[in-house]
Design a protein around this motif. Structure first.
Motif: not given
Length: 254
Positions: A109-126
């Protein structure tokens, strides 16, 4: 047309709110540590570590193997966590480079777009990169403390060893906090609601873990210990001298 509510708006509200709650709590913890460190678990542990260094330096350099073993235990733990953080960074980097997004199913339930997924992974990676850097610094300072505490001559000031041990402990604490942030961001992969709930639950658990209700342990002064040990040695010497003197007198009478 007026503004319409969409599921994607949950990410814009809940995710910044959960991250803000985590940041506010850690800012409060930092302020409490700087002003009333005896009320925090970190301040309580650092107080005991400073006293531990002082007591270890009272021993001879050849008898400090136990102290080096304790520091080596911390080195092993920090090395393991830094390796785990680096492996997770590599895994997240591989997921980030993969074009197939396998978490776009309908149960999120939420945004499942490619850009949002990229932000998720970059935040976790940081967060995992920050944890890796902190654990590497922890290893560096504990290695330096091991060299200083095993110095044969014993001319190293106690403040230098305490600084190395406390810096290693502080980097350890920051690395663990980065892992806590990474854990809550991992929940964001499954949607903004789990991330927000995880942030609130993490703050509640950390509050009870970071608070200290025990009074600071008052350790004995090393100088008093030296005087006490000197009195004991003096009594033993006097007793030994009196026994020898009596033996000589007894032999002289015979």
């Amino acid at each position: 047309m007026g503004w319409q509510w969409k599921e994607q708006h949950l990410d814009l509200i809940l995710v910044p709110l959960g991250f803000f709650i985590m940041c506010i709590y850690h800012a409060f913890l930092l302020y409490r540590y700087l002003t009333c460190r005896e009320l925090t678990a970190i301040g309580y542990e650092n107080h005991n570590k400073k006293a531990w260094v002082e007591k270890m330096l009272l021993l001879d350099s050849k008898d400090r193997g136990f102290a080096v073993a304790v520091l080596n235990g911390h080195l092993s733990a920090s090395t393991s966590l830094s390796s785990i953080s680096l492996v997770l960074c590599s895994l997240i980097g591989a997921l980030l480079g993969n074009s197939n997004n396998f978490l776009t199913s309908s149960f999120i339930l939420g945004d499942t777009s490619r850009s949002t997924s990229t932000i998720k992974y970059i935040s976790i990676l940081s967060c995992f990169l920050l944890a890796f850097a902190c654990f590497v610094q922890t290893t560096r300072h504990f290695v330096h403390g091991s060299f200083l505490i095993s110095m044969p001559t014993g001319d190293v000031p106690v403040e230098c060893i305490q600084k190395a041990v406390l810096r290693g402990s502080n980097f350890w604490a920051v690395g663990l906090r980065a892992l806590y942030f990474a854990t809550t961001l991992l929940l964001w992969i499954f949607g903004p609601i789990p991330m927000f709930v995880g942030s609130v639950a993490t703050v509640m658990i950390l509050y009870f873990l970071d608070i200290n209700k025990e009074p600071m342990i008052v350790y004995g002064n090393s100088t008093n210990g030296d005087h006490h040990g000197g009195r004991i040695l003096k009594k033993i010497e006097q007793g030994f001298t009196s026994v020898v003197h009596e033996v000589f007198e007894h032999n002289g009478r015979q």
